[in-house]
Design a protein around this motif. Structure first.
Motif, PDB file in Angstrom:
ATOM      1  N   SER A 155      23.956  89.432  11.115  1.00  0.00           N
ATOM      2  CA  SER A 155      22.894  89.893  12.022  1.00  0.00           C
ATOM      3  C   SER A 155      21.757  88.879  12.088  1.00  0.00           C
ATOM      4  CB  SER A 155      22.372  91.256  11.564  1.00  0.00           C
ATOM      5  OG  SER A 155      23.428  92.191  11.497  1.00  0.00           O
ATOM      6  N   ILE A 190      18.988  94.888  13.160  1.00  0.00           N
ATOM      7  CA  ILE A 190      18.189  94.938  11.936  1.00  0.00           C
ATOM      8  C   ILE A 190      18.911  94.186  10.825  1.00  0.00           C
ATOM      9  CG2 ILE A 190      16.987  97.059  12.547  1.00  0.00           C
ATOM     10  CD1 ILE A 190      18.841  98.472  10.396  1.00  0.00           C
ATOM     11  N   THR A 209      24.299  96.883   8.924  1.00  0.00           N
ATOM     12  CA  THR A 209      24.737  97.168  10.294  1.00  0.00           C
ATOM     13  C   THR A 209      25.818  98.243  10.275  1.00  0.00           C
ATOM     14  OG1 THR A 209      24.286  94.865  10.854  1.00  0.00           O
ATOM     15  CG2 THR A 209      25.672  96.102  12.407  1.00  0.00           C
ATOM     16  N   ASP A 265      27.736  91.626  17.267  1.00  0.00           N
ATOM     17  CA  ASP A 265      27.485  91.763  15.837  1.00  0.00           C
ATOM     18  C   ASP A 265      28.223  93.010  15.353  1.00  0.00           C
ATOM     19  OD1 ASP A 265      26.423  91.478  13.281  1.00  0.00           O
ATOM     20  OD2 ASP A 265      24.524  92.460  13.779  1.00  0.00           O
TER      21      ASP A 265
HETATM   22 MG   LIG Z   1      24.364  93.143   9.841  1.00  0.00          MG
END
Ligand SMILES: [Mg+2]
Ligand SMILES: Nc1nc2c(ncn2[C@@H]2O[C@H](COP(=O)(O)OP(=O)(O)OP(=O)(O)O)[C@@H](O)[C@H]2O)c(=O)[nH]1
Length: 315
Positions: free
Chosen positions: A39, A52, A60, A79
């Protein structure tokens, strides 16, 4: 009265197809074990926080698209949650989410923490990638904390895990090192094609989702041990008041009374801290003043309850 000349309308440049002849585009699945910096890397590529990030594994929980638009390319990064051996239904959903990003991708960006030797979860990812017919680019992340001799030794071990890598590159998502070069490598491997999204769209994330995630990020930051992973944020209300302030009411779920005690903290100190930090970031993200109302609720075993998971968007 203004009249519109139809010729003017048709002569407008089309932001999707009016691109240079060598314009490339495609979908890139960002995969890897938890906590390697997927991320962080996507945010660094986009130059903006879309997903985040935290020092805890399994931050995540959903697939999140981040869209990079340049004159010569549009790359849609997906992601994904870190691939691991799941212990509950939420974990299984997360890992499935990660694998689901692969069939639709043009390329897999495999992120590893090169400061460390591969773990079983890295091997799990490598095995999945070896079974796909996708070009794989290996991003060896965290070079800022990797001594050069270790980088060389670890790089060879990682490279050997996926035969026929399309490219590999050492990066620091945190410091931005190697990030532009990585994007150039990826672009070169994508097919010629148009833009899929308007040039100013940076993600597929809805405002409400981002708000809930920013609250969860602060919980991940300040809570310890098992508590942060037992947290879910359920946004109940999000509306603009007459004074222009956005009123947000969210419930934070935990699984046990003891976790509620920790989350609320002595004299409500912890929940106040999480709320204050989250509010600052939400205000920056929305560009508006925000009133954030957080309530903590015990929801036993929500991580294994299919109905709760579905309601929270984890199904
Ligand atoms: Mg992540
Ligand atoms: N030193 C250093 N730390 C990094 C780098 N990239 C990410 N991190 C840190 O690694 C931790 C994990 O980062 P994330 O981006 O949340 O990792 P992730 O792979 O998305 O993790 P999951 O969502 O749990 O799968 C955070 O504390 C980051 O600040 C880097 O290049 N160098």
């Amino acid at each position: 009265m203004t009249t519109i000349d139809p010729n003017d309308f048709f002569n407008q440049p089309d932001p999707f197809t009016d691109v240079p002849p060598d314009h490339r585009s495609g979908f890139v699945a960002v995969v890897g074990r938890p906590n390697v910096g997927k991320s962080t890397l996507m945010n660094a590529i986009l130059g903006q926080k879309v997903a985040i990030v935290s020092h805890r594994p399994q931050t995540t929980r959903n697939r999140i698209a981040g869209i990079l638009t340049r004159e010569d390319c549009q790359i849609v990064f997906i992601d994904t949650p870190g691939i691991h051996k799941p212990k509950h239904r939420l974990g299984k959903y997360m890992v499935d989410e990660a694998y689901r990003a692969l069939p639709d991708a043009d390329l897999a960006l495999w992120v590893v923490d090169v400061s460390k030797m591969p773990r079983s979860d890295d091997r799990r990812v490598a095995q999945a990638l070896s079974q796909q017919h996708l070009p794989v680019v290996l991003a060896m992340n965290k070079i800022d904390i990797t001594p050069p001799d270790r980088l060389l030794a670890h790089a060879d071990v990682y490279r050997a895990l996926v035969p026929g890598l399309a490219a590999d590159i050492a990066v620091s998502a945190l410091k931005g090192q190697g990030v532009d070069a990585l994007v150039d490598e990826i672009r070169a491997l994508l097919p010629l094609g148009p833009r899929y999204y308007p040039p100013d769209q940076v993600s597929d994330v809805q405002e409400r989702f981002l708000v809930a995630e920013l609250i969860r990020e602060k919980a991940l930051l300040y809570l310890r041990e098992e508590v942060p992973h037992a947290v879910a944020v359920d946004l109940q209300d999000f509306q603009e008041r007459e004074n222009g302030v956005i009123y947000i009411f969210a419930r934070i779920f935990v699984e046990r009374e003891s976790q509620k005690g920790i989350l609320v903290g002595k004299g409500g100190g912890m929940i106040k801290k999480i709320g204050a930090e989250a509010r600052k970031e939400i205000e920056a993200a929305l560009g508006r003043r925000v009133f954030l109302d957080l309530h903590v609720k015990v929801k036993p075993k929500w991580r294994t309850n299919p109905a709760e998971l579905r309601r929270l968007g984890y199904a």
